[in-house]
Design an enzyme around this catalytic site. Sequence first.
Site, PDB file in Angstrom:
ATOM      1  N   GLY A  34      40.833   0.403 -17.656  1.00  0.00           N
ATOM      2  CA  GLY A  34      39.967  -0.756 -17.845  1.00  0.00           C
ATOM      3  C   GLY A  34      40.731  -1.921 -18.450  1.00  0.00           C
TER       4      GLY A  34
ATOM      5  N   GLU B 115      36.044   9.632 -18.731  1.00  0.00           N
ATOM      6  CA  GLU B 115      36.329  10.447 -19.915  1.00  0.00           C
ATOM      7  C   GLU B 115      36.103  11.922 -19.630  1.00  0.00           C
ATOM      8  OE1 GLU B 115      37.722   8.348 -22.134  1.00  0.00           O
ATOM      9  OE2 GLU B 115      38.604  10.274 -22.620  1.00  0.00           O
TER      10      GLU B 115
HETATM   11  C1  LIG Z   1      32.846  -3.554 -24.494  1.00  0.00           C
HETATM   12  C2  LIG Z   1      32.172  -3.160 -23.266  1.00  0.00           C
HETATM   13  C3  LIG Z   1      32.560  -1.812 -22.716  1.00  0.00           C
HETATM   14  C4  LIG Z   1      32.426  -1.800 -21.213  1.00  0.00           C
HETATM   15  C5  LIG Z   1      32.205  -0.414 -20.725  1.00  0.00           C
HETATM   16  C6  LIG Z   1      30.853  -0.017 -21.042  1.00  0.00           C
HETATM   17  C7  LIG Z   1      30.609   1.151 -21.517  1.00  0.00           C
HETATM   18  C8  LIG Z   1      31.633   2.141 -21.653  1.00  0.00           C
HETATM   19  C9  LIG Z   1      31.451   2.993 -22.854  1.00  0.00           C
HETATM   20  C10 LIG Z   1      32.253   3.971 -23.053  1.00  0.00           C
HETATM   21  C11 LIG Z   1      33.260   4.180 -21.982  1.00  0.00           C
HETATM   22  C12 LIG Z   1      34.286   5.182 -22.322  1.00  0.00           C
HETATM   23  C13 LIG Z   1      35.324   5.283 -21.543  1.00  0.00           C
HETATM   24  C14 LIG Z   1      35.470   4.405 -20.380  1.00  0.00           C
HETATM   25  C15 LIG Z   1      36.879   4.349 -19.985  1.00  0.00           C
HETATM   26  C16 LIG Z   1      37.328   5.655 -19.434  1.00  0.00           C
HETATM   27  C17 LIG Z   1      38.482   6.172 -19.839  1.00  0.00           C
HETATM   28  C18 LIG Z   1      38.968   7.395 -19.225  1.00  0.00           C
HETATM   29  O1  LIG Z   1      38.354   7.981 -18.346  1.00  0.00           O
HETATM   30  S1  LIG Z   1      40.460   7.917 -19.872  1.00  0.00           S
HETATM   31  C19 LIG Z   1      40.854   9.338 -18.918  1.00  0.00           C
HETATM   32  C20 LIG Z   1      39.951  10.513 -19.268  1.00  0.00           C
HETATM   33  N1  LIG Z   1      40.416  11.658 -18.582  1.00  0.00           N
HETATM   34  C21 LIG Z   1      39.994  12.895 -18.865  1.00  0.00           C
HETATM   35  O2  LIG Z   1      39.110  13.128 -19.664  1.00  0.00           O
HETATM   36  C22 LIG Z   1      40.695  13.977 -18.127  1.00  0.00           C
HETATM   37  C23 LIG Z   1      39.908  15.269 -18.172  1.00  0.00           C
HETATM   38  N2  LIG Z   1      40.830  16.383 -18.119  1.00  0.00           N
HETATM   39  C24 LIG Z   1      41.175  17.058 -19.279  1.00  0.00           C
HETATM   40  O3  LIG Z   1      40.718  16.786 -20.357  1.00  0.00           O
HETATM   41  C25 LIG Z   1      42.139  18.198 -19.133  1.00  0.00           C
HETATM   42  O4  LIG Z   1      42.992  18.011 -18.099  1.00  0.00           O
HETATM   43  C26 LIG Z   1      41.400  19.552 -18.984  1.00  0.00           C
HETATM   44  C27 LIG Z   1      40.332  19.438 -17.949  1.00  0.00           C
HETATM   45  C28 LIG Z   1      40.800  19.875 -20.298  1.00  0.00           C
HETATM   46  C29 LIG Z   1      42.348  20.603 -18.540  1.00  0.00           C
HETATM   47  O5  LIG Z   1      43.509  20.414 -19.304  1.00  0.00           O
HETATM   48  P1  LIG Z   1      44.502  21.629 -19.411  1.00  0.00           P
HETATM   49  O6  LIG Z   1      45.634  21.306 -20.267  1.00  0.00           O
HETATM   50  O7  LIG Z   1      44.763  22.110 -18.003  1.00  0.00           O
HETATM   51  O8  LIG Z   1      43.588  22.593 -20.214  1.00  0.00           O
HETATM   52  P2  LIG Z   1      43.295  24.089 -19.981  1.00  0.00           P
HETATM   53  O9  LIG Z   1      42.015  24.207 -19.262  1.00  0.00           O
HETATM   54  O10 LIG Z   1      44.503  24.791 -19.420  1.00  0.00           O
HETATM   55  O11 LIG Z   1      43.148  24.490 -21.513  1.00  0.00           O
HETATM   56  C30 LIG Z   1      44.304  24.395 -22.351  1.00  0.00           C
HETATM   57  C31 LIG Z   1      43.855  24.452 -23.764  1.00  0.00           C
HETATM   58  O12 LIG Z   1      43.712  23.087 -24.176  1.00  0.00           O
HETATM   59  C32 LIG Z   1      42.485  22.925 -24.841  1.00  0.00           C
HETATM   60  N3  LIG Z   1      42.078  21.541 -24.640  1.00  0.00           N
HETATM   61  C33 LIG Z   1      41.958  20.904 -23.459  1.00  0.00           C
HETATM   62  N4  LIG Z   1      41.532  19.622 -23.688  1.00  0.00           N
HETATM   63  C34 LIG Z   1      41.417  19.501 -25.049  1.00  0.00           C
HETATM   64  C35 LIG Z   1      41.016  18.434 -25.911  1.00  0.00           C
HETATM   65  N5  LIG Z   1      40.623  17.228 -25.411  1.00  0.00           N
HETATM   66  N6  LIG Z   1      41.010  18.630 -27.233  1.00  0.00           N
HETATM   67  C36 LIG Z   1      41.373  19.834 -27.738  1.00  0.00           C
HETATM   68  N7  LIG Z   1      41.744  20.923 -26.982  1.00  0.00           N
HETATM   69  C37 LIG Z   1      41.764  20.730 -25.648  1.00  0.00           C
HETATM   70  C38 LIG Z   1      41.580  23.896 -24.157  1.00  0.00           C
HETATM   71  O13 LIG Z   1      40.465  24.169 -24.992  1.00  0.00           O
HETATM   72  C39 LIG Z   1      42.498  25.092 -24.018  1.00  0.00           C
HETATM   73  O14 LIG Z   1      42.576  25.732 -25.241  1.00  0.00           O
HETATM   74  P3  LIG Z   1      42.696  27.338 -25.249  1.00  0.00           P
HETATM   75  O15 LIG Z   1      43.954  27.659 -24.495  1.00  0.00           O
HETATM   76  O16 LIG Z   1      41.464  27.848 -24.549  1.00  0.00           O
HETATM   77  O17 LIG Z   1      42.742  27.680 -26.708  1.00  0.00           O
HETATM   78  C1  LIG Z   2      34.112   3.437 -14.448  1.00  0.00           C
HETATM   79  C2  LIG Z   2      35.358   4.233 -14.696  1.00  0.00           C
HETATM   80  C3  LIG Z   2      36.249   3.812 -15.678  1.00  0.00           C
HETATM   81  C4  LIG Z   2      37.424   4.531 -15.898  1.00  0.00           C
HETATM   82  N1  LIG Z   2      38.323   4.058 -16.823  1.00  0.00           N
HETATM   83  C5  LIG Z   2      39.494   4.726 -17.007  1.00  0.00           C
HETATM   84  C6  LIG Z   2      40.462   4.223 -17.935  1.00  0.00           C
HETATM   85  O1  LIG Z   2      40.249   3.197 -18.565  1.00  0.00           O
HETATM   86  N2  LIG Z   2      41.628   4.903 -18.079  1.00  0.00           N
HETATM   87  C7  LIG Z   2      41.892   6.065 -17.397  1.00  0.00           C
HETATM   88  O2  LIG Z   2      42.959   6.646 -17.594  1.00  0.00           O
HETATM   89  N3  LIG Z   2      40.978   6.583 -16.516  1.00  0.00           N
HETATM   90  C8  LIG Z   2      39.797   5.929 -16.306  1.00  0.00           C
HETATM   91  N4  LIG Z   2      38.878   6.425 -15.412  1.00  0.00           N
HETATM   92  C9  LIG Z   2      39.244   7.588 -14.583  1.00  0.00           C
HETATM   93  C10 LIG Z   2      38.472   8.831 -15.017  1.00  0.00           C
HETATM   94  O3  LIG Z   2      38.961   9.317 -16.223  1.00  0.00           O
HETATM   95  C11 LIG Z   2      38.617   9.868 -13.896  1.00  0.00           C
HETATM   96  O4  LIG Z   2      37.935   9.373 -12.772  1.00  0.00           O
HETATM   97  C12 LIG Z   2      38.011  11.209 -14.320  1.00  0.00           C
HETATM   98  O5  LIG Z   2      38.842  11.814 -15.280  1.00  0.00           O
HETATM   99  C13 LIG Z   2      37.829  12.163 -13.135  1.00  0.00           C
HETATM  100  O6  LIG Z   2      39.065  12.354 -12.463  1.00  0.00           O
HETATM  101  P1  LIG Z   2      39.158  12.032 -10.884  1.00  0.00           P
HETATM  102  O7  LIG Z   2      38.531  10.723 -10.639  1.00  0.00           O
HETATM  103  O8  LIG Z   2      40.565  12.252 -10.468  1.00  0.00           O
HETATM  104  O9  LIG Z   2      38.230  13.127 -10.216  1.00  0.00           O
HETATM  105  P2  LIG Z   2      38.712  14.588  -9.767  1.00  0.00           P
HETATM  106  O10 LIG Z   2      39.310  15.312 -10.919  1.00  0.00           O
HETATM  107  O11 LIG Z   2      39.483  14.480  -8.513  1.00  0.00           O
HETATM  108  O12 LIG Z   2      37.269  15.248  -9.491  1.00  0.00           O
HETATM  109  C14 LIG Z   2      36.687  15.201  -8.191  1.00  0.00           C
HETATM  110  C15 LIG Z   2      35.858  16.475  -8.046  1.00  0.00           C
HETATM  111  O13 LIG Z   2      36.735  17.593  -8.205  1.00  0.00           O
HETATM  112  C16 LIG Z   2      36.172  18.514  -9.133  1.00  0.00           C
HETATM  113  N5  LIG Z   2      37.228  19.182  -9.899  1.00  0.00           N
HETATM  114  C17 LIG Z   2      38.389  18.661 -10.329  1.00  0.00           C
HETATM  115  N6  LIG Z   2      39.088  19.570 -11.038  1.00  0.00           N
HETATM  116  C18 LIG Z   2      38.333  20.706 -11.080  1.00  0.00           C
HETATM  117  C19 LIG Z   2      38.483  21.995 -11.674  1.00  0.00           C
HETATM  118  N7  LIG Z   2      39.565  22.320 -12.400  1.00  0.00           N
HETATM  119  N8  LIG Z   2      37.471  22.897 -11.528  1.00  0.00           N
HETATM  120  C20 LIG Z   2      36.355  22.556 -10.823  1.00  0.00           C
HETATM  121  N9  LIG Z   2      36.158  21.365 -10.216  1.00  0.00           N
HETATM  122  C21 LIG Z   2      37.139  20.450 -10.351  1.00  0.00           C
HETATM  123  C22 LIG Z   2      35.329  17.648 -10.069  1.00  0.00           C
HETATM  124  O14 LIG Z   2      34.307  18.423 -10.676  1.00  0.00           O
HETATM  125  C23 LIG Z   2      34.766  16.598  -9.115  1.00  0.00           C
HETATM  126  O15 LIG Z   2      33.574  17.076  -8.540  1.00  0.00           O
HETATM  127  C24 LIG Z   2      37.698   5.710 -15.151  1.00  0.00           C
HETATM  128  C25 LIG Z   2      36.788   6.151 -14.180  1.00  0.00           C
HETATM  129  C26 LIG Z   2      35.610   5.421 -13.953  1.00  0.00           C
HETATM  130  C27 LIG Z   2      34.648   5.904 -12.915  1.00  0.00           C
END
Ligand SMILES: CCCCC/C=C\C/C=C\C/C=C\CC/C=C/C(=O)SCCNC(=O)CCNC(=O)[C@H](O)C(C)(C)COP(=O)(O)OP(=O)(O)OC[C@H]1O[C@@H](n2cnc3c(N)ncnc32)[C@H](O)[C@@H]1OP(=O)(O)O
Ligand SMILES: Cc1cc2nc3c(=O)[nH]c(=O)nc-3n(C[C@H](O)[C@H](O)[C@H](O)COP(=O)(O)OP(=O)(O)OC[C@H]3O[C@@H](n4cnc5c(N)ncnc54)[C@H](O)[C@@H]3O)c2cc1C
Length: 625
Positions: free
Chosen positions: A148, A391
Site C-alpha cells: 500500500g 494480512e
Molecule cells: C489510513 C487508512 C487505511 C486504509 C486502509 C483501510 C483499512 C485497512 C486497515 C487495516 C489494513 C491492514 C493491512 C492492510 C495492508 C495489508 C498488508 C499485508 O497483507 S502484509 C502481508 C501479509 N501476509 C501474510 O499474512 C502472509 C500469510 N502467511 C503467513 O503468515 C505464513 O506464511 C504462514 C501461513 C503462517 C505459513 O508460514 P510458515 O513459516 O510456512 O509456517 P508453518 O505453517 O510452517 O509454521 C511454522 C511455525 O511458525 C509459526 N508461525 C507462523 N506465523 C507466525 C506468526 N505470525 N507469529 C508467530 N508464529 C508464527 C507457526 O505457529 C509454526 O509454529 P510451530 O512450528 O507450530 O510451533
Molecule cells: C487490499 C489489499 C491490500 C494489501 N496490502 C498489502 C501490503 O501492503 N503489503 C503486502 O506485502 N501485501 C499486501 N497484500 C497482499 C496480501 O497480504 C496477500 O494477498 C495475502 O497474503 C494472500 O496471499 P495471495 O494473494 O498470494 O493469495 P494465495 O496465497 O495465492 O491464496 C489463494 C488461495 O490459495 C489458498 N491457499 C494458499 N496457501 C494455502 C495453504 N497452505 N493451504 C490451503 N490453502 C491455501 C488460499 O486459501 C486462497 O484461497 C494486500 C492484499 C489486498 C487484497
Amino acid sequence: MLTKREELFGGTPDEYLSHKEKYENSTRKAVILFSLLRKIQEENNTDLTNYRNLLSGVLGASISQDGSPFGLHYIMFMPVFMSQADEEQQERWLHRALNCSIIGSYAQTELGHGTFIRGLETTATYDPSTQEFVLHSPTLTSYKWWPGGLGNTANYCIVIAQLYSKGECHGIHSFIVQVRDEDTHMPLPGIKVGEIGVKMGLNAVNNGFIGFENVRIPRTNMLMKHAKILEDGTYVKSKNSKLIYGAMVFVRVVIVFDSVNYLAKAITVATRYSAVRRQSQLKEGEPERQILDYVTQQDKILTAIAGCFAMKMNARMLWDTFNVINDQLHKGNMERLGELHALACCLKAISTSDSSLFTARCRVSCGGHGYMVSSTLPATSALTTASCTYEGDNTVLLLQTARFLLKTWRQIDTGPLTPTVEYLKTVSAPGFSYKWENSIEGIIRGFQIVSMKKISSCLNLMTAKVMSGMSQADAWNTISIQLVSAGESHCRAIVISTFHEDMSKAMRSMSASLAEVMGQLVELYAVYWTLERLGDLLEYTSISGADVVKLRSWYEELLRKIRPNAVGLVDAFDIIDELLQSTLGAYDGRVYERLMEEALKSPLNAEPVNQSFHKYLKPFMQGKL
Ligand SMILES: CCCCC/C=C\C/C=C\C/C=C\CC/C=C/C(=O)SCCNC(=O)CCNC(=O)[C@H](O)C(C)(C)COP(=O)(O)OP(=O)(O)OC[C@H]1O[C@@H](n2cnc3c(N)ncnc32)[C@H](O)[C@@H]1OP(=O)(O)O
Ligand SMILES: Cc1cc2nc3c(=O)[nH]c(=O)nc-3n(C[C@H](O)[C@H](O)[C@H](O)COP(=O)(O)OP(=O)(O)OC[C@H]3O[C@@H](n4cnc5c(N)ncnc54)[C@H](O)[C@@H]3O)c2cc1C
C-alpha cells in the site's frame, strides 16, 4: 475560504473522478487529515498502546471509503519498525516516520507469493567488501506486488527478502529501503516502481509494485533487533525465528478492531434506512410498514448489530492478550507466542468473514438503494471482503490456528494449558458430564465441546491416515476442511464466552434498562450462532429436536424485544455523517432528498442532452450507421 471540513468532505464525489484524480484527491485529503493527526502524535509517546489509539484514529478517520495512500505508513511501516528495528535504527528513522517527513510502505507479498512467505524470491545478498546488501528481483514473480502507498506515494519501504551471506541462505528478513529521491520523488537507480491498477475497492490506497536490479543498501539497513549480520558477514540468529512475523500479529489485532468499524458503519446505514423505508402492508388497508418491522429484516440486521458488539469486546480481549504476551516476548519469554499467533489468526479470520457476511447482508437488506455507491454499502462490502485476504488469507490463518490446537491436544495430559485453550482440559476431563440446556452457559459449553471433539477427531484422522502409510503433509491436506472447521469452532467458542463474560461485567455498572438490552444482544448472538451451527451441535452434543424448537422461539422473541432499540443501538456508535458518507444512513433520515441531491451531482446531469446523442444515437436511430 473553505473550512477544513469543506476541504475534506466537499468537492466532486470520488465516484465521478478518474482513477488518477481519485488518487490525487485522496492524497490532498490525506495531507490535511494527517497534519491534524501528526499534532496528536507529537503529544503522545510512541509505545504500542498509544500507537494503536493513533492508528485507530487513522483508520476510523480514513475519510474515504477507498482508504488512504498513507494507510500502510501507519498500519505496517511504523509498527514493523517499532518491533524489528534496533535502538540505533529507531533513533535514525522512527522520528522521521512519526512526523511523516518520510512516508513508508511494507513490501512482503510478491506477484508469485503471498501466503507462503518462506517461498519469497527477492534476495538480499551481503557483500562484506563494501558492507552492503545487494537487493535483487531475480524473476517477474519476485516483483513485490500489493504494498500500500508504494505506487506513487511512499519514498521508503520495508522489504522482506531472503537473506544470503557467505553463500548461505538464512531465510526471510526485513530491510529498510529508500525507493524514491526525497527531493525529486524520482525512483532511485535500479528500482522499477509503479501502481498495480484499479481494484475492487480501496482504490485510494495506491497499492504498488517494485522490482530491484542489484540495488545496494548499507548493512545497517537490515532491521537488526532480532537477527543480525556482522560486518564480516557472520549471521547472528534471532532468539525465535518467528519474531520476524511479529508485525503481522500486531496488524491482525488491529484488523479485528477495524472489522468492527466497517461493520458498525454498514449496520448504522442499514438500520436507519430500515426505520425510514416504508414498504408493503402487513394488513390490508393499513399504512405501509417500516421494513424494520418485518422479522426477516430483523433477522438480517439485528444479528449484525449483536455481532458488532460481540466482536468489539473480543477485539479488546485480543488487544489485552497481545499486550500481556508482547511484554513477555520483550523479556525473552516465548512461551505464549504460539497461542497469541493462533488467537490472532482465528479472530482476524472470523471477525473479517463475519464482517464481510453481515455487511453484504446489510447491502441487500436496503434493496435497490443499497446498491447505490452513495449509500456507501458497496464500498464497505468491497472493504470487508478485502480484509478476508490481506494480512493473511482467512483459510490459511484458520489452518494456523488448527495447527496450534492439534499441538495443544497432543500435549493435553502433560500439564496446564494456556488461558485461551484451558477449556479443552475441562470438557475432556474424566467424569465430565454435560447435558444440553437452552441457556447462555449451556450454549457456551456446547460450542466448547464441539471444538474439543473436532480437534480430537482431526488428530485421530491424521494419525489413522499416517498409520495407513499416507505422509503427514498429505494427511493434513486431506482433512484440511475439517481442520479449518475446528479452528472456526474454537474461535466461536471464545467469541461467545468472551462476549458473555465481558458484557456481564460491564452490565454491573449499567442502568437496569441498558443492561437488559445488552443482555438481549448477548443472547441473540449466542442463539443465532447455535441455530447456524446446528449440524455440529447435533453431532457432538445432546441437543434435541425439542431444544431446537424452543431455541427458534427464543430467537424470535429476542428479535421482537430488540427491535424498539435498534436505532438507539446504532446511534450509540456515534458515526458522524461526514464519516458515514451515506445517503441512506444520514442522521436526519432525509433519504430520498439525499439520493436526489447526489444523483444531480452526476456529470451526466450537467446538460440536458449528452453529446453522444448527436455523435452516435441520432445517426443510429436514423439508420445512418
Ligand atoms: C489510513 C487508512 C487505511 C486504509 C486502509 C483501510 C483499512 C485497512 C486497515 C487495516 C489494513 C491492514 C493491512 C492492510 C495492508 C495489508 C498488508 C499485508 O497483507 S502484509 C502481508 C501479509 N501476509 C501474510 O499474512 C502472509 C500469510 N502467511 C503467513 O503468515 C505464513 O506464511 C504462514 C501461513 C503462517 C505459513 O508460514 P510458515 O513459516 O510456512 O509456517 P508453518 O505453517 O510452517 O509454521 C511454522 C511455525 O511458525 C509459526 N508461525 C507462523 N506465523 C507466525 C506468526 N505470525 N507469529 C508467530 N508464529 C508464527 C507457526 O505457529 C509454526 O509454529 P510451530 O512450528 O507450530 O510451533
Ligand atoms: C487490499 C489489499 C491490500 C494489501 N496490502 C498489502 C501490503 O501492503 N503489503 C503486502 O506485502 N501485501 C499486501 N497484500 C497482499 C496480501 O497480504 C496477500 O494477498 C495475502 O497474503 C494472500 O496471499 P495471495 O494473494 O498470494 O493469495 P494465495 O496465497 O495465492 O491464496 C489463494 C488461495 O490459495 C489458498 N491457499 C494458499 N496457501 C494455502 C495453504 N497452505 N493451504 C490451503 N490453502 C491455501 C488460499 O486459501 C486462497 O484461497 C494486500 C492484499 C489486498 C487484497
